[in-house]
Scaffold this motif. Structure first.
Motif, PDB file in Angstrom:
ATOM      1  N   LEU A   6      -1.774  -5.500   6.939  1.00 18.80           N
ATOM      2  CA  LEU A   6      -2.697  -4.386   6.760  1.00 18.80           C
ATOM      3  C   LEU A   6      -2.502  -3.792   5.373  1.00 18.80           C
ATOM      4  CD1 LEU A   6      -4.761  -2.288   7.866  1.00 18.80           C
ATOM      5  CD2 LEU A   6      -2.771  -0.947   8.632  1.00 18.80           C
ATOM      6  N   PHE A   7      -3.587  -3.740   4.596  1.00 15.63           N
ATOM      7  CA  PHE A   7      -3.535  -3.115   3.278  1.00 15.63           C
ATOM      8  C   PHE A   7      -3.997  -1.677   3.440  1.00 15.63           C
ATOM      9  CE2 PHE A   7      -5.103  -1.984  -0.942  1.00 15.63           C
ATOM     10  CZ  PHE A   7      -4.086  -2.459  -1.757  1.00 15.63           C
ATOM     11  N   SER A   8      -3.057  -0.737   3.339  1.00 20.82           N
ATOM     12  CA  SER A   8      -3.347   0.676   3.557  1.00 20.82           C
ATOM     13  C   SER A   8      -3.117   1.443   2.261  1.00 20.82           C
ATOM     14  CB  SER A   8      -2.454   1.228   4.671  1.00 20.82           C
ATOM     15  OG  SER A   8      -2.733   2.584   4.919  1.00 20.82           O
ATOM     16  N   ALA A   9      -4.152   1.489   1.449  1.00 19.54           N
ATOM     17  CA  ALA A   9      -4.094   2.178   0.157  1.00 19.54           C
ATOM     18  C   ALA A   9      -5.517   2.606  -0.198  1.00 19.54           C
ATOM     19  CB  ALA A   9      -3.505   1.264  -0.922  1.00 19.54           C
ATOM     20  N   LEU A  13      -8.397  -0.036  -4.627  1.00 20.71           N
ATOM     21  CA  LEU A  13      -7.334  -0.992  -4.930  1.00 20.71           C
ATOM     22  C   LEU A  13      -7.491  -2.308  -4.174  1.00 20.71           C
ATOM     23  CD1 LEU A  13      -4.170   1.316  -4.970  1.00 20.71           C
ATOM     24  CD2 LEU A  13      -5.480   0.446  -6.920  1.00 20.71           C
ATOM     25  N   TRP A  14      -8.232  -2.289  -3.080  1.00 17.89           N
ATOM     26  CA  TRP A  14      -8.375  -3.492  -2.255  1.00 17.89           C
ATOM     27  C   TRP A  14      -8.938  -4.681  -3.036  1.00 17.89           C
ATOM     28  CZ3 TRP A  14      -6.863  -6.400   1.407  1.00 17.89           C
ATOM     29  CH2 TRP A  14      -7.708  -7.327   2.026  1.00 17.89           C
ATOM     30  N   GLY A  35      -6.092  -7.831   5.502  1.00 15.95           N
ATOM     31  CA  GLY A  35      -7.291  -7.017   5.644  1.00 15.95           C
ATOM     32  C   GLY A  35      -6.984  -5.539   5.613  1.00 15.95           C
ATOM     33  N   THR A  36      -8.038  -4.743   5.693  1.00 18.12           N
ATOM     34  CA  THR A  36      -7.901  -3.283   5.690  1.00 18.12           C
ATOM     35  C   THR A  36      -8.066  -2.698   7.083  1.00 18.12           C
ATOM     36  OG1 THR A  36     -10.258  -3.034   5.162  1.00 18.12           O
ATOM     37  CG2 THR A  36      -8.713  -3.102   3.310  1.00 18.12           C
ATOM     38  N   LYS A  37      -8.379  -3.556   8.083  1.00 18.51           N
ATOM     39  CA  LYS A  37      -8.529  -3.071   9.452  1.00 18.51           C
ATOM     40  C   LYS A  37      -7.979  -4.112  10.426  1.00 18.51           C
ATOM     41  CE  LYS A  37     -12.594  -0.121   8.721  1.00 18.51           C
ATOM     42  NZ  LYS A  37     -14.001   0.148   9.126  1.00 18.51           N
TER      43      LYS A  37
END
Length: 310
Positions: A6-9, A13-14, A35-37
């Motif tokens: 999970l990319f949590s920023a 930035l993604w 992913g972001t979700k």
């Protein structure tokens, strides 16, 4: 097994990190989904920025590690819902940038550059500086950033001392450690560079008492954390000349309010938190190496000591 990451920023930035991490993880032979979700109970790793909004890690029951994109982890280290390993960012790009900034400002003070840049009064008054070997620079904080700065300054033949809470040994650097040795370090510090972490134990490391220990006219450089300095004590020391000048890159409130006296004080240089920045190309490599390690059952790099706070 595929690792769900999970990319949590911040959203912007993604598109920067996604192709870099995809490349590095693929090259490392890691099976992954990035992913972001994700459903929280399906996440193996969180690539994390403290300003992302994620605060509750309790639903992430499969989580193996939280990998911070920031060097500073003071806003997350005491999060009771975070019980898995937490790795802070130690990025060679960030380290190089910080070293360049610190060395630049140390040389600026050592050589008296401000005087020659700002005073052009037609008076020929030669006043050469001492050699670097006769100038003592003290690095407060000997973690990755502090050690890199200390080594670079030592290579330029400065008399480099350093202070940290725990014992360190760096070739060419006189190292002090423990609260009782802070005084010894500061009494010699013609130029002091603050690279300590922000913890309850380091808040106001420079205060009225410790500033008074420094040689009269000493210089302060703070690219570390704003709370390391008692602002009112520093302003008072600047007004009396106990401290000759301060270059400050970090503050308790950022952006620094326009009404803050640092902006207009003649012996303060304000820089807008630019001493160093995480570079996506190099920081993505650090993150992906830790994911590779986690999947291979190897120890994670740069783990935070929760009791120490960094």
């Amino acid at each position: 097994m595929t690792a769900n990451i999970l990319f949590s920023a911040r959203p912007e930035l993604w598109p920067v990190y996604q192709p870099l991490m995809t490349q590095y993880l693929t090259n490392a032979g890691v099976a992954f989904q990035l992913g972001t979700k994700f459903e929280p109970d399906q996440v193996d790793y969180v690539v994390y920025a403290p300003n992302s909004g994620l605060r509750d890690f309790a639903p992430y029951t499969r989580l193996k590690a939280v990998l911070s994109l920031w060097a500073g982890i003071e806003s997350i280290v005491e999060n009771d819902t975070l019980t898995v390993p937490l790795a802070r960012m130690v990025d060679h790009g960030l380290t190089q940038g910080m070293t360049e900034w610190v060395v630049g400002h140390v040389l600026r003070y050592h050589l008296g550059m401000d005087r020659h840049i700002t005073v052009q009064d037609g008076v020929w008054a030669p006043d050469p500086p001492p050699l670097a070997s006769d100038r003592t620079v003290c690095i407060l904080g000997l973690g990755a950033l502090g050690e890199a700065a200390a080594r670079a300054l030592s290579a330029l033949n400065f008399n480099v001392t350093g202070w940290s809470r725990s014992a360190k040994a760096i070739p060419g650097v006189t190292c002090f450690h423990g609260e009782d040795r802070l005084r010894a370090a500061l009494t010699q510090a013609e130029i002091a560079v603050l690279l300590l972490p922000d913890t309850p134990a380091t808040e106001n490391t420079l205060n009225a008492e410790t500033l008074s220990l420094m040689p009269k006219g000493a210089h302060i450089i703070n690219p570390g954390r704003g709370p390391l300095i008692d602002d009112q004590a520093l302003l008072a020391a600047l007004d009396t000349g106990q401290i000759g000048h301060a270059t400050l890159d970090v503050f308790r409130v950022e952006p620094l309010p326009a009404s803050h006296p640092y902006w207009t004080h003649p012996n303060v240089t304000v820089t807008p938190h630019i001493a160093s920045e995480t570079r996506p190309v190099t920081s993505a490599q650090v993150i992906c190496e830790n994911i590779r390690r986690g999947e291979a059952g190897e120890p994670f790099l740069h783990l935070v000591d929760r009791e120490m706070g960094y």
